[in-house]
Design an enzyme around this catalytic site. Structure first.
Site, PDB file in Angstrom:
ATOM      1  N   TRP A 206       0.294  -1.144  -0.135  1.00 19.79           N
ATOM      2  CA  TRP A 206       0.105  -0.326   0.180  1.00 19.79           C
ATOM      3  C   TRP A 206       1.274   1.310   0.513  1.00 19.79           C
ATOM      4  CZ3 TRP A 206      -4.763  -0.009  -0.511  1.00 19.79           C
ATOM      5  CH2 TRP A 206      -5.973   0.928  -0.411  1.00 19.79           C
TER       6      TRP A 206
ATOM      7  N   ASP B 116      -9.288  11.351   6.232  1.00 16.78           N
ATOM      8  CA  ASP B 116     -10.674  12.038   6.906  1.00 16.78           C
ATOM      9  C   ASP B 116     -11.344  11.427   7.675  1.00 16.78           C
ATOM     10  OD1 ASP B 116     -10.211  14.144   5.340  1.00 16.78           O
ATOM     11  OD2 ASP B 116     -11.716  13.144   3.847  1.00 16.78           O
TER      12      ASP B 116
ATOM     13  N   HIS C  83      -9.459   5.817  10.176  1.00 18.87           N
ATOM     14  CA  HIS C  83      -8.597   4.484   9.702  1.00 18.87           C
ATOM     15  C   HIS C  83      -6.923   4.927  10.534  1.00 18.87           C
ATOM     16  CE1 HIS C  83      -8.312   0.688   8.045  1.00 18.87           C
ATOM     17  NE2 HIS C  83      -6.863   1.506   6.690  1.00 18.87           N
TER      18      HIS C  83
END
Length: 169
Positions: free
Chosen positions: A32, A97, A100
């Site tokens: 990622w 935002d 997480h």
């Protein structure tokens, strides 16, 4: 002996390997944010190679994301602890935002801390936790150096420490 650029703008020497450091160095990289994590991985493996660690003693593997780094490091400790000198986990978590970001960072940091507490082999935290992509790029070979390379220096220093402890038993 060669040096790397540290994030505070100074040069850091790449340490020499202790004579009793003969095992494997694992580098687990989250895919990622791969533009950043792969640059960090390349910085880490480059430092390991420049320090004199044989290419076949550097085991570089990918995992999907930062959370999975803890499992990969735990698996290496479980299955190969006798031959493991150090583990470097490399990831990049960019604030968004939602909460997480906080969950991923907490899981990764706490997981690595727990693995380190086992004392089997050092697990070096090479995870960027940044507010934006530019901050990550600056630390992945940009103007602030390469945190992956710095993680490799820490891994070598900790492997040397473990070798020194074994030598004095």
């Amino acid at each position: 002996m060669s040096t790397i650029l540290n994030t505070n703008g100074t040069s850091v020497q790449i340490p020499e390997i202790h004579k009793d450091v003969t095992g494997r160095f694992y580098v687990f990289t989250a895919d990622w944010n791969e533009k950043i994590t792969h640059a960090l991985r390349d910085g880490a493996t480059g430092v390991l190679r420049r320090s004199g660690i044989a290419k076949d003693h550097i085991i570089s593997m990918s995992v999907p994301g930062t959370v999975e780094l803890v499992n990969a490091a735990a698996a290496a400790l479980l299955h190969d602890s006798a031959n493991t000198e150090a583990i470097i986990v490399i990831g990049c978590v960019i604030r968004g935002d939602t909460p997480h970001f906080d969950y991923v960072c907490e899981i990764a940091a706490n997981g690595v801390a727990r693995l380190n507490a086992l004392g089997k082999a050092p697990v070096v935290f090479g995870v960027l936790t940044v507010d934006n992509e530019q901050q990550a790029l600056d630390r992945a070979g940009g103007i602030l150096g390469n945190k992956g390379a710095e993680a490799a220096v820490a891994a070598i220093e900790m492997a040397n420490l473990h070798a020194g402890i074994r030598e004095n038993l």
